[in-house]
Write an enzyme that holds these catalytic residues in place. Structure first.
Site, mmCIF file in Angstrom:
data_model
loop_
_atom_site.group_PDB
_atom_site.id
_atom_site.type_symbol
_atom_site.label_atom_id
_atom_site.label_comp_id
_atom_site.label_asym_id
_atom_site.label_seq_id
_atom_site.Cartn_x
_atom_site.Cartn_y
_atom_site.Cartn_z
ATOM 1 N N LYS A 115 -29.348 70.323 -11.611
ATOM 2 C CA LYS A 115 -27.902 70.431 -11.871
ATOM 3 C C LYS A 115 -27.588 71.500 -12.909
ATOM 4 C CE LYS A 115 -26.116 66.195 -10.063
ATOM 5 N NZ LYS A 115 -25.209 65.089 -10.162
ATOM 6 N N LYS A 207 -31.119 67.751 -0.081
ATOM 7 C CA LYS A 207 -30.421 66.481 0.160
ATOM 8 C C LYS A 207 -28.920 66.713 0.375
ATOM 9 C CE LYS A 207 -28.809 64.591 -4.166
ATOM 10 N NZ LYS A 207 -28.278 63.414 -4.760
ATOM 11 N N LYS A 210 -22.593 65.835 -2.728
ATOM 12 C CA LYS A 210 -21.152 66.049 -2.881
ATOM 13 C C LYS A 210 -20.861 67.463 -3.374
ATOM 14 C CE LYS A 210 -20.431 61.453 -4.853
ATOM 15 N NZ LYS A 210 -21.184 61.238 -6.071
HETATM 16 N N1 AQP Z 1 -28.411 62.489 0.233
HETATM 17 C C1 AQP Z 1 -28.537 61.225 -0.145
HETATM 18 N N2 AQP Z 1 -29.235 60.349 0.600
HETATM 19 C C2 AQP Z 1 -29.356 59.036 0.228
HETATM 20 N N3 AQP Z 1 -28.776 58.535 -0.891
HETATM 21 C C3 AQP Z 1 -28.064 59.382 -1.654
HETATM 22 N N4 AQP Z 1 -27.380 59.221 -2.795
HETATM 23 C C4 AQP Z 1 -26.815 60.388 -3.172
HETATM 24 N N5 AQP Z 1 -27.123 61.338 -2.293
HETATM 25 C C5 AQP Z 1 -27.902 60.750 -1.336
HETATM 26 C C6 AQP Z 1 -27.246 57.940 -3.479
HETATM 27 O O1 AQP Z 1 -25.864 57.676 -3.629
HETATM 28 C C7 AQP Z 1 -25.662 56.964 -4.836
HETATM 29 C C8 AQP Z 1 -24.548 57.570 -5.635
HETATM 30 O O2 AQP Z 1 -24.868 58.835 -6.085
HETATM 31 P P1 AQP Z 1 -24.000 59.476 -7.250
HETATM 32 O O3 AQP Z 1 -22.569 59.418 -6.945
HETATM 33 O O4 AQP Z 1 -24.398 58.925 -8.549
HETATM 34 O O5 AQP Z 1 -24.374 60.951 -7.284
HETATM 35 P P2 AQP Z 1 -25.571 61.765 -6.845
HETATM 36 O O6 AQP Z 1 -26.815 60.988 -6.643
HETATM 37 O O7 AQP Z 1 -25.694 62.887 -7.792
HETATM 38 O O8 AQP Z 1 -24.969 62.157 -5.444
HETATM 39 P P3 AQP Z 1 -24.569 63.542 -4.932
HETATM 40 O O9 AQP Z 1 -23.880 63.364 -3.662
HETATM 41 O O10 AQP Z 1 -25.761 64.442 -4.915
HETATM 42 O O11 AQP Z 1 -23.506 64.062 -5.954
HETATM 43 P P4 AQP Z 1 -23.511 65.397 -6.782
HETATM 44 O O12 AQP Z 1 -23.578 66.488 -5.786
HETATM 45 O O13 AQP Z 1 -22.207 65.354 -7.532
HETATM 46 O O14 AQP Z 1 -24.705 65.344 -7.659
HETATM 47 C C9 AQP Z 1 -27.008 56.917 -5.567
HETATM 48 O O15 AQP Z 1 -27.602 55.658 -5.318
HETATM 49 C C10 AQP Z 1 -27.794 57.994 -4.898
HETATM 50 O O16 AQP Z 1 -29.183 57.727 -4.913
#
Ligand code: AQP
Length: 347
Positions: A115, A207, A210
């Protein structure tokens, strides 16, 4: 050995909209665990501000994520739903954990590296200590099980290390205050299902996220049927037909991803999907996948729209949840202060 009653905690960040990875990797298991466990599900808004958020958009996203929890099947009667900043014990315990976790531990966190990217010096200090706040989120409820996607495994291991170090550093005080051998449980990640790591539709080695610049990389929970069909149609794949056995997916990340998504949406397994689609090409498989995704996601999107039409009701629900969460967390935080030796006014 001290034993702790089983309790589930998990959260998501109110950043952008929820995508299929969040839903299949985590939320599907949240919903199931309500049948067997005492569950606490949090909108982790303080995690969201570790990177810049427009204030009005953040408020909107907190409500939207709450609506997604409800529409996805989290039941506010059975589970506690609230936003993190409304319960002060999260931040209080996070500070204690900032003083327990070691720089070396945090330096190893791959998510910070990803990040922060090349501009590490310009990342917020909050982003660096994010895993300490996540450990506090879980442990302030003495939660024992944490349903998450695979990307959170390393953070969970850190939460266990923090709990163990706290238990060890303060062993004498923990016993003297009548808490036995351990003050905190070592929380277990609960990572299960055919889609624990949903990958980008544009690149099977990244992966689904968002914050990916390309909206075509993900299926948002609020995408309409046309958008879902178009995104799956354009999803990157190889030219081979699907194999009949799971082993045949090994060197084919994009095919593996789409089969995993199909299995998770259907509530079956990759092997069962291949038993039906093995030998068929993507021209046949992709429309079937889109149809299944629309069938599963469109009722959730419709329910979200209905709930969001009444923001005051969402705010009231979050306020009730925060009260319930606070009733669990505040006494545990008082005990933490006693164990650490921080003087506090007696309640
Ligand atoms: N690609 C994924 N596959 C399976 N699980 C996923 N999670 C996130 N991406 C995947 C799971 O979703 C939950 C919430 O995640 P979060 O909102 O805390 O943020 P994150 O993990 O940082 O998700 P993103 O989508 O990748 O957001 P950004 O881009 O903002 O960093 C967690 O249980 C996570 O494991």
């Amino acid at each position: 050995m001290t034993t702790f009653p089983e309790r589930v905690f998990s959260g998501m960040q109110p950043t952008h909209s929820l995508h299929l990875g969040n839903y299949l990797g985590a939320m599907v298991n949240w919903v199931k665990m309500q049948d067997t466990h005492d569950c606490i599900y949090c909108v982790v808004d303080m995690h969201a501000i570790t990177v810049w958020q427009e204030p009005e958009e953040l408020t909107r996203n907190i409500r939207e994520l709450t609506a997604a929890y409800l529409a996805g099947g989290v039941d506010p009667e059975r589970s506690v739903i609230f936003n993190q900043s409304a319960v002060p014990a999260h931040a209080e315990l996070a500070w204690v954990f900032n003083c327990i976790a070691r720089m070396g531990w945090l330096n190893r966190m791959t998510q910070f590296k990803e990040k922060a990217g090349k501009d590490r010096e310009n990342a917020s200090t909050g982003l660096f200590v994010y895993p300490n706040l996540m450990a506090a989120d879980i442990l302030v409820y003495r939660a024992t099980h944490v349903p998450v996607g695979e990307d959170q495994k390393q953070h969970l291991e850190l939460a266990r290390d923090i709990a163990a170090k706290f238990n060890n550093d303060f062993a004498g005080s923990i016993a003297a205050h009548g808490h036995g051998e351990a003050f905190f449980p070592l929380p277990e990640p609960f990572i299960t299902g055919p889609a624990t790591r949903v990958m980008s539709l544009r690149d099977g080695t990244k992966k689904m996220s968002k914050s990916d610049a390309s909206d075509f990389s993900r299926i948002n929970m609020t995408d309409d049927a046309d958008a879902i069909a178009q995104k799956f149609r354009k999803a990157r794949t190889d030219p081979e037909p699907l194999p009949s056995e799971v082993e045949g997916l090994a060197a084919r990340p994009e095919a593996d991803n789409l089969v995993g998504i199909f299995a998770a949406l259907k509530g079956s397994s990759k092997q069962a999907v291949l038993a039906e689609y093995g030998g068929r090409g993507f021209a046949e498989f992709k429309p079937a996948l889109a149809e299944l995704a629309v069938e599963r996601l469109s009722p959730i999107a419709a329910e979200m729209r209905r709930l969001l039409a009444d923001p005051a009701e969402i705010d009231a629900l979050l306020a009730r949840g925060a009260e319930r969460a606070n009733a669990i967390a505040a006494p545990i935080m008082d005990e933490v202060k006693d164990v650490v030796g921080l003087l506090r006014p007696k309640r």
